[in-house]
Enzyme design. Structure first.
Site, PDB file in Angstrom:
ATOM      1  CE1 TYR A 294     -43.823  47.396  53.307  1.00  0.00           C
ATOM      2  CE2 TYR A 294     -43.519  49.408  54.445  1.00  0.00           C
ATOM      3  CZ  TYR A 294     -44.230  48.518  53.400  1.00  0.00           C
ATOM      4  OH  TYR A 294     -45.060  48.954  52.654  1.00  0.00           O
TER       5      TYR A 294
ATOM      6  CG  ASP B  30     -44.090  47.306  44.641  1.00  0.00           C
ATOM      7  OD1 ASP B  30     -44.691  47.734  44.003  1.00  0.00           O
ATOM      8  OD2 ASP B  30     -43.350  47.953  45.431  1.00  0.00           O
TER       9      ASP B  30
END
Lengths: 245, 245
Positions: B109, B51
């Site tokens: 992540y 994003d």
């Protein structure tokens, strides 16, 4: 009241620290914030300038504020008037004769070089050299900078009339995960001096010159003997120590 | 020939990875570079999207190139056509049926939070929380995310019809110098899932909820039970592992 401000900033988007007509500088932003809090045009006096693209973990400046405001509230008021790439870490009331430049005992600069793969995330914060360097040779070379020397050969500007004698008390290099960290502590540094010393250390690391040649270059007092100026993005004003009054 | 590109980028100046009309995206920049090298409009297929404001140390994408070019020259040609905040780390010839998304085995992540003083230099790279958090409680809470769960409560978008079952194989927190590092490794992550899990861990660290409540929130499958989405600047797509063919 005189206050000492401890300031950190990301120099990436500024034309250096010091106010210059028509250019966007860090000093200008801080003076805008200080003037707002002090309700009149107010100047600051910093420890020293940093050049375009150079960062600071602790720059200092003194400023005289007439309005009645405590240290904590001054910090908050300044930060709420500053852009997000400049930050006041602390504010402290100091004697009226305290001077942010004249009272400096020592300064520490750090320089970071990436020997590994180009890292886009660090591009403005670590010099992306992206090749191997012989760091052992650089560690040998950096020792020759320690002590009291005439650093004329490592100053870019024309300083013919200026005293270029400075004392470096500590200098060291370490490497971790392909990032070289170079530290210099001294009583003061001339313009581009750290970046020129780093530039010469890189030449040593490239095995183009031997570590001992630092002595010859210092003695030559000739800028053409040293080498390239290392780029600004790897450089940080890391710490400043003040004399006890 | 099909190539697998390993890509790193600073997401600060982009509206996310995936091409969106009228927005500046990372995919668009990479496709522009690939199309130039391939002499025609060429699309890439990435591991997944990231994003707005999220960074990557290793994103992957596959691309079909018709021109005859070796791996090293392709890397060089692409990098010379990319902006300095996007970098191709490596290129590798893969079988024609290799798929950068479908062949993923696991993804890692990482998320970074600064508990110390606001740091202007890291403002786009570490979430500037700037308060204390109870990291011990967060370490206890994060364990409840490990395993096969329906993560519906941690997905921001309306995913009523979508399968939200994913497996997290490893999750850990450590703190060093006031920087919290949170790692998640799993077979896949839904949109905003990591940032929502981090948001909930922050709530645990603030001692507003107890660590075990992670179980209840997972079981509720109700997004309103979890909490705030942590901001994008602390998040990195850190690693991707592919299945052996």
């Amino acid at each position: 009241m005189r206050y000492l401000l401890k300031i950190s900033y990301d120099g990436s988007n500024y034309s250096g620290f010091q106010t210059q007509k028509g250019l966007h500088t860090i000093q200008e932003e801080i003076e805008r914030a200080v003037s707002k809090v002090n309700n009149k045009d107010t100047h600051i006096v910093a420890t020293g300038r940093t050049d375009k693209g150079v960062h600071a973990y602790s720059q200092y400046a003194h400023v005289d504020i007439d309005v009645d405001i405590n240290e904590y509230k001054l910090k908050r008021a300044l930060n709420s008037n500053l852009p997000d790439d400049i930050h006041i870490i602390s504010t402290k009331i100091v004697p009226d004769n305290f001077h942010a430049r004249y009272n400096v005992k020592s300064k520490e600069y750090r320089y970071y070089i990436n020997l590994g793969e180009y890292n886009p995330i660090d591009r403005n914060y670590v010099f992306q050299y992206n090749y191997k360097l012989n760091v052992e040779r650089m560690s040998e070379a950096i020792k020759y900078f320690v002590g009291k020397h005439d650093f004329r050969a490592f100053v870019t500007e024309n300083k013919e009339k200026e005293n270029c004698i400075r004392t470096i008390t500590k200098a060291s290099i370490m490497v971790d995960n392909n990032i070289v960290e170079i530290k210099f502590i001294g009583d003061g540094f001339l313009r581009y001096q750290v970046r020129n010393m780093v530039g010469y250390l890189i030449k040593v690391g490239e095995e183009k010159v031997s570590p001992e040649t630092v002595i010859e270059v210092l003695e030559s007092k000739d800028r053409t003997k040293s080498g390239k100026t290392a780029p600004p993005e790897g450089l940080y004003l890391y710490n400043v120590e003040y004399k006890e009054e």
